[in-house]
Enzyme design. Structure first.
Site, mmCIF file in Angstrom:
data_model
loop_
_atom_site.group_PDB
_atom_site.id
_atom_site.type_symbol
_atom_site.label_atom_id
_atom_site.label_comp_id
_atom_site.label_asym_id
_atom_site.label_seq_id
_atom_site.Cartn_x
_atom_site.Cartn_y
_atom_site.Cartn_z
ATOM 1 N N GLY A 7 0.665 -1.202 -0.142
ATOM 2 C CA GLY A 7 -0.163 -0.059 0.247
ATOM 3 C C GLY A 7 0.795 1.187 0.296
ATOM 4 O O GLY A 7 1.908 1.223 0.117
ATOM 5 N N ASP B 299 -8.907 11.411 10.512
ATOM 6 C CA ASP B 299 -8.881 10.756 9.157
ATOM 7 C C ASP B 299 -9.475 9.747 8.965
ATOM 8 O O ASP B 299 -9.023 8.595 8.493
ATOM 9 C CB ASP B 299 -7.378 10.811 8.616
ATOM 10 C CG ASP B 299 -7.302 10.934 7.167
ATOM 11 O OD1 ASP B 299 -8.177 11.066 6.500
ATOM 12 O OD2 ASP B 299 -6.102 10.387 6.773
#
Length: 838
Positions: free
Chosen positions: A505, A622
């Site tokens: 990722g 977030d």
């Protein structure tokens, strides 16, 4: 005689040398700076191959004022927003012309940018006045304003001045020098009534603003088709009489230029195409003039540039001679053979006053009846640049912090500096000896406390640490002694030297790799971009927060590496990846509704623990589907605390710079910059809608009303159309009352006013109830919800449904097992000590 020959030889040699110097001075190489991506820590390569550097990577040669701004991001785009006067500053070459382009693209971030109202100043001149999204963008999604500036300083500033309580914004900036002699030192003046004037100097107009750039007779030219990355539009919209002209055939050969720098005045395709007279339109020559009309501001002086290359007469070696008209009276005969010998492209510059009409008319037509020349005329290109004159002067009164220092204050400051210098030296010596003594005592105490080497101000022991070279104003982490530091060699061994095959990722902080420690433990290794100079605060924040929390629905922290330029965080590896992958990846089996509910409940438990169960309270900041990770049993764990804000949450709010991900960002937080735990609740509401619909929070490819998932979902809910946007893979799986409860929870979370949103405890209760409704075989009345059950129900009912309000900490088994606010950082991780941690 011999002496004369020697002198002649020397003079010839000197002439050749001077010619070479002149040629060298005229060379030009397309620059690689400055191209700035505003509001971003990452760089971006556009379609032309240019690298736009994120302004958070500002170098020694350009800088900006971040204290008065915040950055916003969506996909590959970003914007910097100013709520006070602020500037970008660039190191430039003195007394040179520069091209400056300002990129504005406010749409699809948040609607709040549409309320912006501001001015832009450069070189003491307002280059843009009263800018707002309507007059700047119109129906387009992006606007690029281009200027040519004669810069007479070595420090060049572009100043953004918000009006009253409004904001200013900018998406990207270009600043680079023009080719030599690109802007003329003087040009023929044309008075507003069309009369010829004397030669008018152009250079005193320090700023020219491009208002038209037209490829006459040819196609639109995008930035990648121009050597200076300009955009050329087609000319048809400006023709007064379209039947008077036809497009010439595209010239097949590449034009030959008189000098190497002439290639930059216009792309080849401008000179390979043209409009010429349509000689079949009329039998009278006077009606065959081709006229283009360009509206402009009244009574302004404009630099008009017209481009010519006789591709029509060149094929027959009979170059055309015709008239050029500007306004009603001015005319000039165009004869390519006289201008450049007929074989090169050329351009002519004029200083044109737009007069009372505000129109600039340009025409070409054949010479008079008595001229024995070919009956034709043509034009290849037109550019019009408005001169920013005295009415645009910026007194800089609204930005007193920009004023230059007065000479009479220099002596005062010098004297004060000398006086203070001695005092600073004395104090510095005392502080240095005091810190040395304190550091020695601290190291002795830490050695007796634990066998692990401390993370002393991120010093990294004897290995030099990047965080010891901090440039931020925040202080190092206090009393942090995790005993979980890995060496860089151990990290490289675990990841096979950061092998691309192990890459799983990538995020804002850096890349994430799968790794295996010496004891066989699988870990996720998050590595910052080496040497990028970004992410130091995020690195510190994650270690600080993760050292004080432990919960089964939060990702477990294993350790860190801070060595040289490397900043690495190590977590437990979660086999099933992110929630987003399971919602959108067609290669993975779709998640059943019951499993989606369980994942949402797990994530809600983790966030509720952050808000109320962790010492001091933490706002995640977030929350999104890529930050919800799943283990091998699809148990949800909240991750990525790089933007989190720690501190007591019993206050109304915390004022802070805007951080987060667009689409999930709380609009009230964006407007006020006041962060509360309800901002996480809003983001979690978007996440719930994402889970229900299996589509991204923002999707610019959809129709305008559907781009923002939160706005679209709330609208569908109010119109009772929510079932039409649910993930088709869930068809027939959702019990209606469970869907009603789940959608009501989404609507509560997405309230515009944060005060009307529930707490994460309430959200958790509602989700658990939605799960019970899904699992229950007994029918329930549609009016049943968390509020009515909480009143007049038995204690057994409360026990069955788990957590209600403030009782969550006591009744939630996850909380009771995982919360211990008295644990120190060392005690939290004492059970993780192994032979690989140092």
């Amino acid at each position: 005689m011999e002496t004369f020959r020697s002198s002649l030889f020397i003079l010839s040699l000197l002439f050749l040398l001077l010619s070479a110097v002149h040629v060298f001075a005229q060379t030009y190489t397309p620059p690689d700076k400055y191209f700035v991506k505003c509001g971003s820590a990452s760089n971006f390569v556009d379609d032309t191959g240019r690298i736009f550097v994120g302004d958070l990577n500002a170098s020694d040669t350009f800088r900006f004022t971040p204290r008065n701004s915040r950055e916003l991001n969506r996909q590959n785009e970003s914007v910097r927003v100013f709520n006070q006067p602020a500037f970008y500053e660039f190191d430039v070459e003195r007394d040179a012309f520069y091209i400056v382009r300002l990129h504005f693209s406010p749409k699809n971030f948040l609607a709040d940018l549409s309320a912006a109202l501001f001015d832009v100043s450069a070189l003491g001149v307002f280059v843009l006045k009263n800018v707002n999204a309507t007059n700047l963008i119109g129906n387009d999604s992006v606007s690029i304003k281009e200027f040519f500036l004669k810069i007479n300083t070595e420090k060049f500033r572009i100043v953004f001045l918000p009006k009253s309580s409004s904001i200013a914004y900018i998406n990207a900036i270009e600043v680079f020098p023009t080719p030599p002699d690109f802007i003329p030192s003087e040009a023929q003046e044309i008075i507003s009534d069309g009369r010829n004037g004397s030669a008018a100097r152009v250079s005193p107009f320090l700023v020219l603003h491009t208002i038209y750039r037209v490829n006459v007779g040819g196609p639109e030219i995008l930035m990648e088709g121009d050597r200076l990355w300009r955009h050329w539009e087609k000319d048809d919209a400006y023709l007064l009489n379209p039947s008077s002209a036809v497009n010439s055939d595209i010239y097949s050969s590449t034009p030959q230029y008189k000098s190497k720098t002439d290639v930059y005045f216009a792309p080849d395709i401008v000179y390979k195409s043209a409009k010429q007279l349509n000689r079949n339109a009329s039998s009278t020559r006077t009606s065959l003039n081709i006229t283009w009309s360009f509206p402009s501001r009244k009574h302004t002086v404009n630099l008009l540039r017209v481009h010519f290359y006789d591709i029509i007469g060149e094929s027959t070696n009979k170059f055309l001679v015709f008239d050029l008209y500007i306004g009603d009276s001015f005319s000039r005969t165009i004869d390519a053979s006289m201008e450049v010998g007929g074989v090169y492209p050329f351009h002519l510059d004029f200083a044109v006053d737009s007069g009372e009409s505000g129109l600039i008319n340009v025409s070409v037509g054949p010479l008079g009846e008595n001229q024995s020349v070919q009956f034709n005329a043509f034009l290849n290109g037109v550019e019009i640049m408005e001169a920013m004159d005295e009415h645009s002067k910026d007194p800089e009164i609204s930005a007193p912090w920009l004023e230059k220092s007065k000479n009479k204050l220099v002596g005062l400051w010098v004297g004060l500096a000398v006086g203070v210098f001695g005092l600073i030296c004395m104090l510095g010596c005392g502080i240095w000896f005091g810190l040395k003594w304190r550091k020695r005592k601290t190291e002795e105490a830490s050695y007796t406390h634990t066998q692990w080497s401390p993370l002393s101000a991120f010093g990294g022991g004897s290995t030099h640490s990047r965080l010891t070279d901090r440039t931020t104003s925040s202080s190092p982490l206090p009393n942090l002694n995790l005993g979980l530091k890995f060496s860089l060699a151990e990290i490289k061994t675990a990841t096979n030297n950061f092998n691309k095959k192990f890459l799983v990722g990538e995020g804002g902080f850096g890349k994430v790799y799968k790794g295996v420690l010496k004891n066989g433990m699988k870990v996720a290794v998050k590595r910052s971009q080496p040497g990028a100079g970004q992410g130091i605060s995020e690195f510190e924040r994650e270690i600080t927060i993760l050292s004080r929390i432990r919960h089964r629905h939060l990702v477990s922290f294993i350790g860190y590496c801070d060595e040289g330029l490397e900043m690495v965080l190590v977590y437990e590896f979660l086999e099933k990846g992110t929630l987003r992958e399971h919602l959108y990846n067609s290669k993975l089996p779709p998640l059943a509704w019951k499993k989606r509910l369980e994942i949402c409940i797990g994530a809600a438990r983790g966030l509720h623990y952050l808000h109320k169960g962790s010492a001091g309270g933490i706002i995640h900041r977030d929350v999104k589907s890529t930050n919800i990770l799943l283990d091998e049993n699809l148990v949800a764990k909240v991750s990525d605390f790089g933007l989190s804000r720690a501190g007591p949450l019993d206050e109304t709010h915390v004022s802070t710079d805007i951080k987060g991900t667009f689409g999930y960002l709380d609009p009230e937080y964006f407007r006020t910059q006041q962060l509360t735990e309800k901002s996480d609740v809003y983001s979690f509401g978007v996440l719930l809608l994402e889970v229900l619909c299996a589509r991204p929070a923002l999707n610019p490819t959809l129709p305008r009303e559907q781009i923002n998932l939160a706005e679209w979902g709330v609208r569908c809910k109010k119109m009772e159309l929510l079932e039409e946007i649910i993930d088709p893979k869930l068809e027939g799986q959702i019990e209606p009352n469970s869907l009603r409860k789940f959608s009501d929870t989404i609507e509560k979370c997405l309230q515009e006013d944060a005060a009307n949103r529930p707490t994460m405890a309430d959200v958790l209760w509602d989700l658990e109830y939605a799960l019970q409704l899904q699992q229950s075989t007994a029918p329930r009345m549609p009016h049943e919800d968390s509020e009515t059950i909480g009143i007049g129900t038995s204690s057994t009912a409360i026990q069955r449904f788990g957590s209600i309000g403030s009782s969550v900490l006591r009744d939630d088994p996850d909380m009771s097992q995982d919360v211990d606010s008295h644990l120190t950082a060392s005690e939290v991780f004492s059970q993780m000590k192994a032979d690989h941690g140092r």
